[in-house]
Enzyme design. Sequence first.
Site, PDB file in Angstrom:
ATOM      1  N   HIS A 242       9.730   1.228   5.636  1.00  0.00           N
ATOM      2  CA  HIS A 242       9.359   0.274   6.692  1.00  0.00           C
ATOM      3  C   HIS A 242       9.748  -1.181   6.378  1.00  0.00           C
ATOM      4  O   HIS A 242      10.586  -1.764   7.042  1.00  0.00           O
ATOM      5  CB  HIS A 242       7.838   0.295   6.914  1.00  0.00           C
ATOM      6  CG  HIS A 242       7.232   1.627   7.160  1.00  0.00           C
ATOM      7  ND1 HIS A 242       7.361   2.335   8.343  1.00  0.00           N
ATOM      8  CD2 HIS A 242       6.449   2.393   6.353  1.00  0.00           C
ATOM      9  CE1 HIS A 242       6.682   3.470   8.254  1.00  0.00           C
ATOM     10  NE2 HIS A 242       6.122   3.529   7.073  1.00  0.00           N
TER      11      HIS A 242
HETATM   12  O1  RIB Z   1       2.691   1.270   8.962  1.00  0.00           O
HETATM   13  C1  RIB Z   1       3.511   0.875   7.889  1.00  0.00           C
HETATM   14  C2  RIB Z   1       3.134  -0.490   7.401  1.00  0.00           C
HETATM   15  O2  RIB Z   1       1.771  -0.495   6.953  1.00  0.00           O
HETATM   16  C3  RIB Z   1       3.951  -0.941   6.189  1.00  0.00           C
HETATM   17  O3  RIB Z   1       4.038  -2.337   6.173  1.00  0.00           O
HETATM   18  C4  RIB Z   1       3.127  -0.460   5.042  1.00  0.00           C
HETATM   19  O4  RIB Z   1       3.368  -1.204   3.847  1.00  0.00           O
HETATM   20  C5  RIB Z   1       1.734  -0.759   5.544  1.00  0.00           C
HETATM   21  O5  RIB Z   1       1.469  -2.136   5.318  1.00  0.00           O
END
Ligand code: RIB
Length: 313
Positions: A242
């Site tokens: 992500h």
């Molecule tokens: O849903 C994914 C996000 O939530 C990413 O930033 C992960 O690190 C958590 O913070």
Amino acid sequence: MKRAIIIDTDPGQDDALAILLALAAHETLELRGIVAVAGNVPLPLTQLNARRLCDLAGRPDMPVYAGCERPMVRDLITAEYVHGKTGLDGYDWPEVKTPLQEQHGVDYLIEALRSASEGEITLCTLGPLTNIAMAMVKAPDCKRGIGEIVMMGGGFFEGGNTSPAAEFNILVDPHAAHVVFGSGLPLTLMPLDVTHKALATKERIAAMQALGNETGKACAGMLSFFNRFDVEKYGSLGGPLHDPCVIAYLLEPSLFGGKAIPVQIDIAPGLTLGMTVMDWWGMTKKPPNCTVMKDIDADGYFKLLTTMFARLP
Ligand code: RIB
Ligand code: CA
């Protein structure tokens, strides 16, 4: 001319690779400071993890701040089930050297933004938006220093990953997201719709391991740990990487595709709390407030990551 950035983060293995990417790209990005927020794990751990990453990158001089320890309204929810108890499971971290700054992270954000020239700073948010929203509420004039906010969060066609409707960063603090999405500032969003197309497969992890440096070893270890939850949940070939999408966008925007649309945050209690309601087809006739990314050149993305990590210790 380098782009001045501040990273707000809740490390988290995927945050870790985003921070390492930003530190490796020092010829293009001037990382002025890192602010930790409560999210994946509680604040004492997210601030410690941010400092550990500066050590790994050979940057104990990087100013790291602790911001808010809880969301604006809701009780804190965390994600040890994904990231492990430490938030950075998967690598054996040595004693931390990078110090924690005394100043509160929100006060640092206000001070840094007030002293910047108009639009000088790009805010890169990798976690819940609590610190950013608190700075905007406490000192609305500080928005003047923000040129753009590039965020990881939300989801629409992909749904949510923490509730059926909501993604973790937004659901932890939907009220903060409501403040930021209503700020009128230029926003670019990396939602699950794009990050779920960027999977840390075995081959991509092996390429990091093969770098032969400590950074490659740490990233391979962290991703191998981070993968297990999403691979089991989605039956995918790897975990979605992500947060580095935010930094990769600053370095190579052509890796991504999306469009400017109106996005609103559901802050009503109930099943869809924290949903990023994306008007992809322009049905509300509202003006766009956010460029939402939906496509990625995943091979190009991982090539960028591995190439840049080769520069680190
Ligand atoms: O849903 C994914 C996000 O939530 C990413 O930033 C992960 O690190 C958590 O913070
Ligand atoms: Ca994160």
